[in-house]
Design an enzyme around this catalytic site. Structure first.
Site, PDB file in Angstrom:
ATOM      1  CG  HIS A   1      -5.705   5.002  14.085  1.00 42.02           C
ATOM      2  ND1 HIS A   1      -4.550   4.839  14.487  1.00 42.02           N
ATOM      3  CD2 HIS A   1      -6.067   3.653  13.778  1.00 42.02           C
ATOM      4  CE1 HIS A   1      -3.991   3.697  14.540  1.00 42.02           C
ATOM      5  NE2 HIS A   1      -5.361   2.903  14.074  1.00 42.02           N
TER       6      HIS A   1
ATOM      7  CG  PHE B   1      -4.684  -2.740   2.916  1.00 40.34           C
ATOM      8  CD1 PHE B   1      -4.665  -2.579   4.282  1.00 40.34           C
ATOM      9  CD2 PHE B   1      -5.739  -3.196   2.018  1.00 40.34           C
ATOM     10  CE1 PHE B   1      -6.151  -2.412   4.716  1.00 40.34           C
ATOM     11  CE2 PHE B   1      -7.031  -3.315   2.822  1.00 40.34           C
ATOM     12  CZ  PHE B   1      -7.053  -2.762   4.060  1.00 40.34           C
TER      13      PHE B   1
ATOM     14  CG  ASP C   1      -2.924   0.334  14.040  1.00 40.59           C
ATOM     15  OD1 ASP C   1      -4.062   0.158  14.398  1.00 40.59           O
ATOM     16  OD2 ASP C   1      -2.433   1.393  13.078  1.00 40.59           O
TER      17      ASP C   1
ATOM     18  CG  ASP D   1      -3.520  -4.456   6.399  1.00 42.93           C
ATOM     19  OD1 ASP D   1      -3.445  -3.549   6.870  1.00 42.93           O
ATOM     20  OD2 ASP D   1      -2.665  -4.820   5.459  1.00 42.93           O
ATOM     21  CE1 TYR D   2      -9.199  -0.796   9.195  1.00 44.22           C
ATOM     22  CE2 TYR D   2      -7.524  -0.498   8.098  1.00 44.22           C
ATOM     23  CZ  TYR D   2      -8.905  -0.426   7.937  1.00 44.22           C
ATOM     24  OH  TYR D   2      -9.574   0.329   7.296  1.00 44.22           O
TER      25      TYR D   2
ATOM     26  CG  ASP E   1       2.412  -1.936   3.688  1.00 40.66           C
ATOM     27  OD1 ASP E   1       2.792  -1.022   4.584  1.00 40.66           O
ATOM     28  OD2 ASP E   1       2.186  -2.963   4.171  1.00 40.66           O
TER      29      ASP E   1
HETATM   30  N1  LIG Z   1      -1.109  -2.592   5.017  1.00 41.75           N
HETATM   31  C1  LIG Z   1      -1.070  -1.395   5.502  1.00 41.75           C
HETATM   32  N2  LIG Z   1      -0.420  -0.182   4.848  1.00 41.75           N
HETATM   33  C2  LIG Z   1      -0.866   0.878   5.323  1.00 41.75           C
HETATM   34  C3  LIG Z   1      -1.930   1.235   6.237  1.00 41.75           C
HETATM   35  C4  LIG Z   1      -1.832   2.703   6.318  1.00 41.75           C
HETATM   36  C5  LIG Z   1      -2.688   3.283   7.021  1.00 41.75           C
HETATM   37  N3  LIG Z   1      -3.981   2.699   7.700  1.00 41.75           N
HETATM   38  C6  LIG Z   1      -4.120   3.199   9.009  1.00 41.75           C
HETATM   39  C7  LIG Z   1      -4.873   4.323   9.112  1.00 41.75           C
HETATM   40  C8  LIG Z   1      -6.205   3.896   9.667  1.00 41.75           C
HETATM   41  C9  LIG Z   1      -6.300   2.777   9.956  1.00 41.75           C
HETATM   42  O1  LIG Z   1      -6.296   2.600  11.381  1.00 41.75           O
HETATM   43  C10 LIG Z   1      -5.286   2.194   9.409  1.00 41.75           C
HETATM   44  O2  LIG Z   1      -4.547   1.675  10.700  1.00 41.75           O
HETATM   45  C11 LIG Z   1      -0.868   3.001   5.431  1.00 41.75           C
HETATM   46  N4  LIG Z   1      -0.272   2.058   5.033  1.00 41.75           N
HETATM   47  C12 LIG Z   1       0.733   1.841   3.926  1.00 41.75           C
HETATM   48  O3  LIG Z   1       1.854   1.931   5.033  1.00 41.75           O
HETATM   49  C13 LIG Z   1       3.122   2.833   4.345  1.00 41.75           C
HETATM   50  C14 LIG Z   1       3.351   3.878   5.401  1.00 41.75           C
HETATM   51  O4  LIG Z   1       3.886   3.259   6.569  1.00 41.75           O
HETATM   52  P1  LIG Z   1       4.645   4.330   7.449  1.00 41.75           P
HETATM   53  O5  LIG Z   1       5.972   4.877   6.503  1.00 41.75           O
HETATM   54  O6  LIG Z   1       5.276   3.566   8.830  1.00 41.75           O
HETATM   55  O7  LIG Z   1       3.725   5.523   7.687  1.00 41.75           O
HETATM   56  C15 LIG Z   1       2.558   2.996   3.032  1.00 41.75           C
HETATM   57  O8  LIG Z   1       3.033   2.234   2.056  1.00 41.75           O
HETATM   58  C16 LIG Z   1       1.105   3.145   3.196  1.00 41.75           C
HETATM   59  O9  LIG Z   1       0.361   3.278   2.112  1.00 41.75           O
HETATM   60  C17 LIG Z   1      -2.743   0.115   6.805  1.00 41.75           C
HETATM   61  O10 LIG Z   1      -3.616   0.209   7.574  1.00 41.75           O
HETATM   62  N5  LIG Z   1      -2.097  -1.261   6.338  1.00 41.75           N
END
Ligand SMILES: Nc1nc2c(c(CN[C@H]3C=C[C@H](O)[C@@H]3O)cn2[C@@H]2O[C@H](COP(=O)(O)O)[C@@H](O)[C@H]2O)c(=O)[nH]1
Length: 341
Positions: A53, A237, A319, A314-315, A239
């Site tokens: 990233h 997480f 992704d 989760d990550y 979301d």
């Molecule tokens: N479960 C989970 N939810 C996550 C993330 C992340 C960002 N983390 C990344 C950043 C650095 C690391 O490498 C992670 O990959 C954002 N969100 C949530 O997603 C939604 C946004 O989605 P979209 O509209 O598609 O951009 C929003 O609710 C946001 O709060 C995660 O990792 N896991």
């Protein structure tokens, strides 16, 4: 007064009582097998957070920890009513949407000399300045911009009062316990209190508090102040993207009635029974996938680069959802407008 059930126990309780969302055992095993093929790859390891990233900090210093804190304080609700009409942020020749539009705007502000990651700045930043910092390249602004402004002021003031203006001081108070850090964040910062009710019980997801702990662990590369001995107690997480990808992969299923509601794009209020079931069953589903994957790894004698936990799953799945947006177009995600995820 007793506090809410912790996230993992909340999710188990919800999954056992859910009426409109179901975990599919066969789907759980299929996803675990998909992940087994990746177990020794670059995605399912701590280093992926930086390596995969480009907007994430490269450093593992105090400034990087404060970058994580301000982005995770604003890490919520990027979805737009119309997918083709949304907030976009151009940065260094690339265009970002969703969560990444937030990171791109933070990095753009820093490049412009705006100290957006400093509590002494965002504790008193004005709404006009916030609208400028998070400006969109389209006519669709970042959602909840007034809330983001209010939360920046509130959070900045508390960070100055309680932690001398640096989140690293909060991390150090947790004495390398992920659980202590999560609870310290929830107790200190009101906007992280992601708690609600379900079937008469107080439950918690703490989505932003958990991802804050996870991203702190990641940015510090699991070393020094970021060497949390209990990091694997952090869950996925809850979301709005993970449920979508779990349904797409067949590990989660919705009742006909709920699916119809989601396909119509109907809003679900934060704390609504079906919204809670979507979040809780997704969380529990990832816990089951992790258990199944660890069993497969053991049976196969597969070597992994470090402990596989729910954070790394989760990550990976988040992704995956980003990279398979087109394939997932037919699968609705739930629309809840709130500051918690
Ligand atoms: N479960 C989970 N939810 C996550 C993330 C992340 C960002 N983390 C990344 C950043 C650095 C690391 O490498 C992670 O990959 C954002 N969100 C949530 O997603 C939604 C946004 O989605 P979209 O509209 O598609 O951009 C929003 O609710 C946001 O709060 C995660 O990792 N896991």
């Amino acid at each position: 007064m007793d506090g809410p059930l912790p996230p993992r126990e909340s999710a188990k309780f919800i999954a056992e009582n859910s009426r409109d969302v179901f975990i599919d055992g066969g789907g759980v095993r299929r996803v675990a097998k998909l992940l087994l093929a990746k177990a020794s790859g670059p995605e399912l390891r701590l280093g992926g957070w930086k390596a995969l990233h480009e907007l994430n900090p490269r450093a593992a210093d105090e400034a990087a920890v404060n970058w994580v804190f301000v982005t995770d304080t604003l890490n919520f609700s990027f979805w737009s009513e119309h997918e083709e009409h949304k907030c976009l942020v151009g940065y260094r020749g690339k265009t970002y949407s969703g969560y990444w539009s937030l990171c791109a705007a933070v990095n753009r502000a820093l490049d412009e000399g705006i100290p957006i990651t400093s509590a002494s700045y965002y504790a008193t930043v004005t709404l006009d300045q916030v609208q400028h910092i998070f400006r969109s390249d389209t006519d669709v602004p970042m959602p909840l911009i007034e809330e983001r402004h209010r939360i920046l002021n509130e959070t900045g003031k508390i960070l100055l009062e309680k932690f001398e203006g640096s989140f690293l001081n909060c991390v150090r108070k947790s004495e390398k316990s992920a659980q202590k850090l999560m609870h310290l964040v929830v107790e200190s910062f009101p906007s992280y209190r992601d708690v609600t009710q379900y079937e008469g019980k107080k439950i918690s997801f703490y989505k932003r508090a958990q991802i804050l702990v996870a991203d702190t662990w990641s940015v510090l590369e699991g070393e020094g102040d970021g060497c949390f001995k209990d990091i694997s107690s952090i869950t996925m997480f809850a979301d709005y993207r993970l449920p979508q990808v779990l349904v797409h992969l067949g590990a989660l299923k919705y009742s006909k009635e709920l699916l119809e509601k989601l396909l119509k794009g109907e809003m679900l209020l934060y704390g609504n029974r079906q919204e809670v079931e979507i979040r809780g069953c997704s969380l529990w589903c990832v816990e089951l996938i992790r258990d199944c994957l660890l069993e497969l790894i053991e049976n196969k004698g597969e070597k992994t680069s470090g402990e596989i936990n729910s954070i790394l799953l989760d990550y990976y799945l988040w992704d995956y959802a980003r990279d398979h947006r087109e394939d997932m177009k037919g699968i609705p995600f739930h629309h809840t407008r709130c500051i918690y995820y």
